[in-house]
Motif scaffolding. Sequence first.
Motif, PDB file in Angstrom:
ATOM      1  N   ARG A  14      27.254  20.944  -3.930  1.00 26.07           N
ATOM      2  CA  ARG A  14      27.062  20.552  -2.530  1.00 26.07           C
ATOM      3  C   ARG A  14      27.414  21.713  -1.591  1.00 26.07           C
ATOM      4  N   ALA A  17      24.653  24.272  -1.423  1.00 25.99           N
ATOM      5  CA  ALA A  17      23.511  23.774  -0.651  1.00 25.99           C
ATOM      6  C   ALA A  17      23.798  23.808   0.842  1.00 25.99           C
ATOM      7  N   VAL A  22      22.482  28.931  -2.236  1.00 23.03           N
ATOM      8  CA  VAL A  22      21.883  28.597  -3.527  1.00 23.03           C
ATOM      9  C   VAL A  22      21.391  29.887  -4.174  1.00 23.03           C
ATOM     10  N   GLU A  24      19.414  32.750  -6.405  1.00 20.13           N
ATOM     11  CA  GLU A  24      18.031  33.017  -6.776  1.00 20.13           C
ATOM     12  C   GLU A  24      17.779  32.625  -8.233  1.00 20.13           C
ATOM     13  N   THR A  42      23.693  21.341  -9.791  1.00 21.95           N
ATOM     14  CA  THR A  42      22.356  21.345  -9.177  1.00 21.95           C
ATOM     15  C   THR A  42      21.950  19.937  -8.744  1.00 21.95           C
ATOM     16  N   GLY A  45      23.928  19.008  -5.554  1.00 27.60           N
ATOM     17  CA  GLY A  45      23.513  19.781  -4.393  1.00 27.60           C
ATOM     18  C   GLY A  45      22.062  19.573  -4.005  1.00 27.60           C
ATOM     19  N   GLY A  46      21.292  18.937  -4.901  1.00 25.82           N
ATOM     20  CA  GLY A  46      19.888  18.698  -4.611  1.00 25.82           C
ATOM     21  C   GLY A  46      19.047  19.960  -4.618  1.00 25.82           C
ATOM     22  N   TRP A  47      19.410  20.919  -5.434  1.00 29.76           N
ATOM     23  CA  TRP A  47      18.660  22.161  -5.526  1.00 29.76           C
ATOM     24  C   TRP A  47      18.337  22.467  -6.977  1.00 29.76           C
ATOM     25  N   SER A  48      17.394  23.361  -7.167  1.00 31.45           N
ATOM     26  CA  SER A  48      17.046  23.788  -8.517  1.00 31.45           C
ATOM     27  C   SER A  48      17.032  25.309  -8.554  1.00 31.45           C
ATOM     28  N   VAL A  49      17.101  25.826  -9.742  1.00 28.08           N
ATOM     29  CA  VAL A  49      17.171  27.273  -9.913  1.00 28.08           C
ATOM     30  C   VAL A  49      16.652  27.612 -11.307  1.00 28.08           C
TER      31      VAL A  49
END
Length: 86
Positions: A14, A17, A22, A24, A42, A45-49
Amino acid sequence: INDRGRRAARAMGRFLAISGQVPERAVCSSARRARETLEVATEAGGWSVDVDVLDELYLAGSGRVLDVLRRLELAQVGLVTGKPKN
């Protein structure tokens, strides 16, 4: 990972984000706990990588970890590994 690790991973996911930090790309030890930690972060935080899972980080010392990071030549990379041996 245990409950404490899950709480910490969620908080870090979190934080990354919210702060716009976030990575790369993520580099992750092949250790199950490291992979689970990244997954929890991930999701929270609601992100992807894009992730590189590297056996060479498993039980790696700090010198090896730094060598891996230097090789990547990225401005921002996430690192998930166990406590490095020195």
